[in-house]
Design an enzyme around this catalytic site. Structure first.
Site, PDB file in Angstrom:
ATOM      1  N   ASP A   1       0.859  -1.191   0.000  1.00 12.55           N
ATOM      2  CA  ASP A   1       0.000   0.000   0.000  1.00 12.55           C
ATOM      3  C   ASP A   1       0.895   1.240   0.000  1.00 12.55           C
ATOM      4  OD1 ASP A   1      -3.255   0.101   0.983  1.00 12.55           O
ATOM      5  OD2 ASP A   1      -2.156   2.001   0.956  1.00 12.55           O
TER       6      ASP A   1
ATOM      7  N   ASP B   1       3.824   1.907  -4.528  1.00 14.96           N
ATOM      8  CA  ASP B   1       2.826   2.662  -5.296  1.00 14.96           C
ATOM      9  C   ASP B   1       2.589   1.886  -6.591  1.00 14.96           C
ATOM     10  OD1 ASP B   1       1.439   4.347  -6.949  1.00 14.96           O
ATOM     11  OD2 ASP B   1       2.659   6.118  -6.535  1.00 14.96           O
TER      12      ASP B   1
ATOM     13  N   ASN C   1      -6.126  -5.003  -5.890  1.00 19.89           N
ATOM     14  CA  ASN C   1      -7.240  -4.438  -5.134  1.00 19.89           C
ATOM     15  C   ASN C   1      -7.115  -2.932  -4.919  1.00 19.89           C
ATOM     16  OD1 ASN C   1      -9.390  -4.611  -2.817  1.00 19.89           O
ATOM     17  ND2 ASN C   1      -7.548  -3.802  -1.830  1.00 19.89           N
TER      18      ASN C   1
ATOM     19  N   TYR D   1     -13.759   6.505 -12.521  1.00 21.13           N
ATOM     20  CA  TYR D   1     -13.718   5.259 -11.752  1.00 21.13           C
ATOM     21  C   TYR D   1     -14.398   4.122 -12.541  1.00 21.13           C
ATOM     22  CZ  TYR D   1     -14.648   2.052  -7.823  1.00 21.13           C
ATOM     23  OH  TYR D   1     -14.715   0.951  -7.001  1.00 21.13           O
TER      24      TYR D   1
ATOM     25  N   LYS E   1     -12.840   0.684 -14.032  1.00 15.51           N
ATOM     26  CA  LYS E   1     -13.283  -0.648 -13.586  1.00 15.51           C
ATOM     27  C   LYS E   1     -13.804  -1.481 -14.769  1.00 15.51           C
ATOM     28  CE  LYS E   1     -12.188  -0.315  -9.254  1.00 15.51           C
ATOM     29  NZ  LYS E   1     -11.185  -1.206  -8.658  1.00 15.51           N
TER      30      LYS E   1
END
Ligand SMILES: NC(=O)c1ccc[n+]([C@@H]2O[C@H](COP(=O)([O-])OP(=O)(O)OC[C@H]3O[C@@H](n4cnc5c(N)ncnc54)[C@H](O)[C@@H]3O)[C@@H](O)[C@H]2O)c1
Length: 256
Positions: free
Chosen positions: A38, A65, A92, A155, A159
């Site tokens: 993360d 990153d 994720n 977004y 996706k």
């Protein structure tokens, strides 16, 4: 004691977040050593420490990153040095910007695409060498119900792009024995969904989501982790290029 043939190593990006940490916990409970990565250094170490204590597996929390090629390459090379393999990659990590067509700017658009779409691609690119050596691997990409239903502009585009990437990579990596699938959850209550909403707006948002879900509740992080664990397991060895909706039927868009 686990012998070399049972040993599995999982890498979960966005591992400091609510879903990432739950997915990591589930894979560890199923017997994998887990590396959470993360950009949030404190958060990822906290999540790793919790998992280590809870599961007794080797669990690491690394800062990386996913949108930065050098950072991704360093992560995979450290994984190769310290673990020697990558059996389960869960893409994720994601960011959201709620701008619409009128207000979206290039900077926000590029950030969302770099983290949500380029990140998974570059992680797979860096990991190919490990999969070639092992002759097996599992990739699970966390998409979103919005890829089908629509939602925030950048977004949703990222996706939907991730579903395209899943299908393209499923074909490209199949000869290496690597499966690539996607999980598309509906709304799960996490800081990610709360972000930028007042208490009242958030309550109304939750109620709206529950009303539009045929199985009348919201998704939990465990619902998502169950689907990931399946795709990451031996049971899913002959399944690739699929999208599993974890939506309580909300992907069906029933008549109002
Ligand atoms: N929460 C939901 O309702 C929901 C619904 C559908 C899909 N999803 C997807 O599930 C995934 C996890 O969502 P969440 O709710 O746990 O979000 P979250 O914000 O709690 O977690 C996302 C994590 O990704 C990390 N991250 C962001 N940019 C990064 C980068 N460049 N490199 C590495 N890490 C980075 C963040 O620091 C954070 O810890 C995301 O892909 C999200 O799109 C969430």
């Amino acid at each position: 004691m686990t012998n070399e043939t049972d040993r599995r190593v999982a890498l979960v990006t966005g591992g400091a977040g609510a879903l990432g940490a739950t997915i990591g916990a589930r894979l560890a409970a199923d017997g994998s050593d887990v590396v959470l990565v993360d950009v949030d250094a404190e958060g990822v170490e906290r999540a790793a420490a919790r998992l280590r204590a809870g599961t007794g597996r080797r669990v690491e929390g690394w800062v990386a990153d996913v949108s930065d090629v050098d950072s991704v390459r360093r992560t995979i090379s450290r994984l190769r040095d310290e673990f020697g393999r990558l059996d389960q990659l869960v893409n994720n990590a994601a960011v959201n910007r709620r701008a619409d067509l009128a207000s979206v700017g290039q900077q926000d658009w590029e950030l969302v695409m770099r983290v949500n779409l380029w990140g998974p691609a570059v992680l797979c690119q860096a990991a190919v060498e490990l999969w070639q050596a092992a002759g097996t691997g599992r990739v699970v990409n966390i998409s979103s119900r919005t890829w089908l239903s629509g939602g925030p502009l950048a977004y949703t585009s990222s996706k939907a792009g991730l579903v395209g990437l899943t299908r393209a990579l499923a074909l490209e990596l199949a000869p290496l024995g690597v499966t690539v699938n996607a999980v598309a959850p509906s709304m799960v209550v996490t800081p990610f969904t709360r972000q930028g909403r007042s208490e009242d707006e958030f309550a109304e948002f939750l109620a709206r989501h529950q009303r539009m879900t045929p199985i009348q509740r919201l998704a939990t992080p465990e619902d998502v982790a169950n689907a990931v664990a399946f795709f990451a397991s031996e049971q899913a060895a002959f399944i690739t290029g699929e999208v599993l909706h974890v939506c309580g039927g909300a992907q069906l868009a029933p008549a109002p």
